[in-house]
Design an enzyme around this catalytic site. Structure first.
Site, short mmCIF file in Angstrom:
data_model
loop_
_atom_site.label_atom_id
_atom_site.label_comp_id
_atom_site.label_asym_id
_atom_site.label_seq_id
_atom_site.Cartn_x
_atom_site.Cartn_y
_atom_site.Cartn_z
N GLY A 51 -20.21 -20.56 11.38
CA GLY A 51 -21.07 -21.63 10.85
C GLY A 51 -20.45 -22.33 9.66
N CYS A 52 -19.82 -21.57 8.77
CA CYS A 52 -19.21 -22.16 7.57
C CYS A 52 -17.99 -22.99 7.92
CB CYS A 52 -18.86 -21.06 6.56
SG CYS A 52 -20.32 -20.18 5.98
N THR A 53 -17.24 -22.57 8.91
CA THR A 53 -16.08 -23.34 9.35
C THR A 53 -16.55 -24.65 9.98
OG1 THR A 53 -14.76 -21.35 9.66
CG2 THR A 53 -14.04 -23.33 10.84
#
Length: 156
Positions: A51-53
């Protein structure tokens, strides 16, 4: 700084000041942008997670649009400067990643955790005067942070 009775940072509040090390080791302060640029300050859980990527790459892909809107993008997590450097290089991120190793800035912005476990994913739009103009919190729709931020910047 004003806060509501719930203790949450709210739209209209002065954004808490901070100085943190960036992925290239330089110190970056919120005050560096005062009177010059709006700031899209996004807190995220961890470098190199799915998700952060996705979120970081979406900010990367819209970075020129943010610059044209007169804003700077700053990403904050508790990852180390080295982890941020690797994450930034791996995904060619053109914006600054800041290391909040002890979580003090996350705490000053009162970023909630998800399920009491995961560091929250919250984006704050801060105007040139340092006032919070929009807050968007969504752990599970990382890409929506970009559209929310751009929509708000157009109204400033």
């Amino acid at each position: 700084m004003t806060t509501s009775s719930t203790g949450k940072l709210q739209v209209g509040d002065q954004a808490p000041e901070f100085t943190l090390p960036s992925q290239n080791g330089t110190e970056v302060s919120l005050a560096d942008f005062r009177g010059q640029k709006a700031v899209v300050l996004y807190f995220y859980p961890k470098d190199d997670t799915p998700g952060c990527t996705k979120e970081a790459c979406a900010f990367r892909d819209s970075y020129e649009v943010f610059k044209e809107a007169g804003a700077e993008v700053l990403g904050i997590s508790s990852d180390s400067v080295d982890a941020h450097e690797n994450f930034g290089k791996k995904h060619r991120l053109p914006f600054v990643l800041l290391s909040d190793a002890d979580g003090a800035v996350r705490k000053s912005y009162r970023v909630p955790s998800t399920f009491g476990l995961l560091p929250g994913r919250v984006t704050y739009i801060i105007d040139k005067e340092g006032i919070v103009r929009h807050i968007f919190s969504s752990q599970f729709t990382p890409e929506k942070h970009i559209t929310e931020a751009l929509t708000t910047l157009k109204t400033l």
